[in-house]
Motif scaffolding. Structure first.
Motif, PDB file in Angstrom:
ATOM      1  N   ARG A  10      27.711 -12.821 -18.043  1.00 16.67           N
ATOM      2  CA  ARG A  10      26.972 -13.990 -18.519  1.00 16.67           C
ATOM      3  C   ARG A  10      25.701 -13.511 -19.197  1.00 16.67           C
ATOM      4  O   ARG A  10      24.975 -12.674 -18.669  1.00 16.67           O
ATOM      5  CB  ARG A  10      26.625 -14.906 -17.355  1.00 16.67           C
ATOM      6  N   LEU A  11      25.442 -14.055 -20.367  1.00 12.35           N
ATOM      7  CA  LEU A  11      24.247 -13.714 -21.126  1.00 12.35           C
ATOM      8  C   LEU A  11      23.498 -14.993 -21.466  1.00 12.35           C
ATOM      9  O   LEU A  11      24.112 -16.027 -21.720  1.00 12.35           O
ATOM     10  CB  LEU A  11      24.610 -13.018 -22.443  1.00 12.35           C
ATOM     11  N   THR A  12      22.179 -14.892 -21.540  1.00 12.66           N
ATOM     12  CA  THR A  12      21.416 -16.017 -22.072  1.00 12.66           C
ATOM     13  C   THR A  12      21.712 -16.100 -23.560  1.00 12.66           C
ATOM     14  O   THR A  12      22.207 -15.128 -24.167  1.00 12.66           O
ATOM     15  CB  THR A  12      19.902 -15.818 -21.877  1.00 12.66           C
ATOM     16  N   GLU A  13      21.436 -17.231 -24.154  1.00 17.02           N
ATOM     17  CA  GLU A  13      21.657 -17.382 -25.598  1.00 17.02           C
ATOM     18  C   GLU A  13      20.849 -16.346 -26.362  1.00 17.02           C
ATOM     19  O   GLU A  13      21.338 -15.749 -27.323  1.00 17.02           O
ATOM     20  CB  GLU A  13      21.292 -18.806 -26.047  1.00 17.02           C
ATOM     21  N   LYS A  20      24.506  -9.796 -30.702  1.00 16.93           N
ATOM     22  CA  LYS A  20      25.271 -10.102 -31.911  1.00 16.93           C
ATOM     23  C   LYS A  20      24.630  -9.461 -33.144  1.00 16.93           C
ATOM     24  O   LYS A  20      25.331  -8.958 -34.028  1.00 16.93           O
ATOM     25  CB  LYS A  20      25.358 -11.621 -32.079  1.00 16.93           C
ATOM     26  N   MET A  21      23.290  -9.446 -33.194  1.00 17.79           N
ATOM     27  CA  MET A  21      22.594  -8.827 -34.330  1.00 17.79           C
ATOM     28  C   MET A  21      22.799  -7.310 -34.362  1.00 17.79           C
ATOM     29  O   MET A  21      22.771  -6.702 -35.425  1.00 17.79           O
ATOM     30  CB  MET A  21      21.091  -9.145 -34.282  1.00 17.79           C
ATOM     31  N   ARG A  22      23.024  -6.690 -33.216  1.00 19.49           N
ATOM     32  CA  ARG A  22      23.227  -5.245 -33.141  1.00 19.49           C
ATOM     33  C   ARG A  22      24.677  -4.847 -33.411  1.00 19.49           C
ATOM     34  O   ARG A  22      24.985  -3.677 -33.620  1.00 19.49           O
ATOM     35  CB  ARG A  22      22.828  -4.714 -31.755  1.00 19.49           C
ATOM     36  N   LYS A  23      25.577  -5.832 -33.378  1.00 15.80           N
ATOM     37  CA  LYS A  23      27.011  -5.589 -33.556  1.00 15.80           C
ATOM     38  C   LYS A  23      27.282  -5.158 -34.998  1.00 15.80           C
ATOM     39  O   LYS A  23      26.845  -5.783 -35.938  1.00 15.80           O
ATOM     40  CB  LYS A  23      27.774  -6.870 -33.216  1.00 15.80           C
ATOM     41  N   ARG A  24      28.021  -4.090 -35.147  1.00 12.57           N
ATOM     42  CA  ARG A  24      28.372  -3.582 -36.473  1.00 12.57           C
ATOM     43  C   ARG A  24      29.712  -4.166 -36.915  1.00 12.57           C
ATOM     44  O   ARG A  24      30.515  -4.585 -36.081  1.00 12.57           O
ATOM     45  CB  ARG A  24      28.463  -2.059 -36.451  1.00 12.57           C
ATOM     46  N   GLU A  25      29.931  -4.148 -38.221  1.00 13.25           N
ATOM     47  CA  GLU A  25      31.193  -4.654 -38.761  1.00 13.25           C
ATOM     48  C   GLU A  25      32.362  -3.893 -38.154  1.00 13.25           C
ATOM     49  O   GLU A  25      32.348  -2.666 -38.065  1.00 13.25           O
ATOM     50  CB  GLU A  25      31.205  -4.510 -40.283  1.00 13.25           C
ATOM     51  N   GLY A  26      33.375  -4.639 -37.722  1.00 12.25           N
ATOM     52  CA  GLY A  26      34.567  -4.025 -37.151  1.00 12.25           C
ATOM     53  C   GLY A  26      34.408  -3.587 -35.712  1.00 12.25           C
ATOM     54  O   GLY A  26      35.327  -3.016 -35.124  1.00 12.25           O
ATOM     55  N   GLU A  27      33.260  -3.854 -35.123  1.00 12.47           N
ATOM     56  CA  GLU A  27      32.976  -3.422 -33.762  1.00 12.47           C
ATOM     57  C   GLU A  27      33.145  -4.612 -32.815  1.00 12.47           C
ATOM     58  O   GLU A  27      32.695  -5.717 -33.117  1.00 12.47           O
ATOM     59  CB  GLU A  27      31.537  -2.904 -33.716  1.00 12.47           C
ATOM     60  N   SER A  28      33.785  -4.396 -31.691  1.00 15.70           N
ATOM     61  CA  SER A  28      33.885  -5.448 -30.683  1.00 15.70           C
ATOM     62  C   SER A  28      32.566  -5.497 -29.910  1.00 15.70           C
ATOM     63  O   SER A  28      31.753  -4.569 -29.973  1.00 15.70           O
ATOM     64  CB  SER A  28      35.037  -5.158 -29.715  1.00 15.70           C
ATOM     65  N   PHE A  29      32.365  -6.578 -29.154  1.00 14.15           N
ATOM     66  CA  PHE A  29      31.164  -6.641 -28.326  1.00 14.15           C
ATOM     67  C   PHE A  29      31.175  -5.519 -27.293  1.00 14.15           C
ATOM     68  O   PHE A  29      30.135  -4.945 -26.979  1.00 14.15           O
ATOM     69  CB  PHE A  29      31.021  -8.012 -27.660  1.00 14.15           C
ATOM     70  N   SER A  30      32.358  -5.178 -26.772  1.00 12.78           N
ATOM     71  CA  SER A  30      32.457  -4.060 -25.829  1.00 12.78           C
ATOM     72  C   SER A  30      32.026  -2.756 -26.487  1.00 12.78           C
ATOM     73  O   SER A  30      31.304  -1.951 -25.887  1.00 12.78           O
ATOM     74  CB  SER A  30      33.889  -3.917 -25.305  1.00 12.78           C
ATOM     75  N   ASP A  31      32.457  -2.539 -27.737  1.00 14.30           N
ATOM     76  CA  ASP A  31      32.050  -1.344 -28.472  1.00 14.30           C
ATOM     77  C   ASP A  31      30.529  -1.317 -28.652  1.00 14.30           C
ATOM     78  O   ASP A  31      29.889  -0.280 -28.511  1.00 14.30           O
ATOM     79  CB  ASP A  31      32.704  -1.294 -29.852  1.00 14.30           C
ATOM     80  N   THR A  32      29.964  -2.491 -28.972  1.00 21.52           N
ATOM     81  CA  THR A  32      28.524  -2.590 -29.200  1.00 21.52           C
ATOM     82  C   THR A  32      27.752  -2.248 -27.932  1.00 21.52           C
ATOM     83  O   THR A  32      26.806  -1.474 -27.963  1.00 21.52           O
ATOM     84  CB  THR A  32      28.145  -4.007 -29.686  1.00 21.52           C
TER      85      THR A  32
END
Length: 81
Positions: A10-13, A20-32
């Motif tokens: 669970r994450l706060t908004e 989400k801002m740190r997530k790179r293209e093609g990367e899953s949230f787990s990868d991030t």
């Protein structure tokens, strides 16, 4: 290799948006999360650098931040009609 296990987190908004801002293209949230968790902090360098080296690093980081801020300000000014 075994089956992948999943966990719900669970994450706060705010935390979600920051991730989400740190997530790179093609990367899953787990990868991030795995990438970010593996990043090193400047605190890892405590005791490794001399005071002079640490001061030089701080100055270089500050200068880069100032340059980035100035570049962003110029871009914003160019976009304003």
């Amino acid at each position: 290799m075994g089956e992948t296990e999943y966990r719900n987190v669970r994450l706060t908004e705010d935390a979600y948006q920051r991730l989400k801002m740190r997530k790179r293209e093609g990367e899953s949230f787990s990868d991030t999360v795995a990438r970010i968790a593996g990043e090193r902090s400047l605190l890892d360098l405590v005791g490794v650098l001399s005071d002079e080296e640490a001061d030089a690093m701080r100055d270089a980081i500050r200068e880069r931040e100032e340059d980035s801020r100035a570049r962003l300000d110029r871009l914003v000014d160019e976009m304003d009609p």
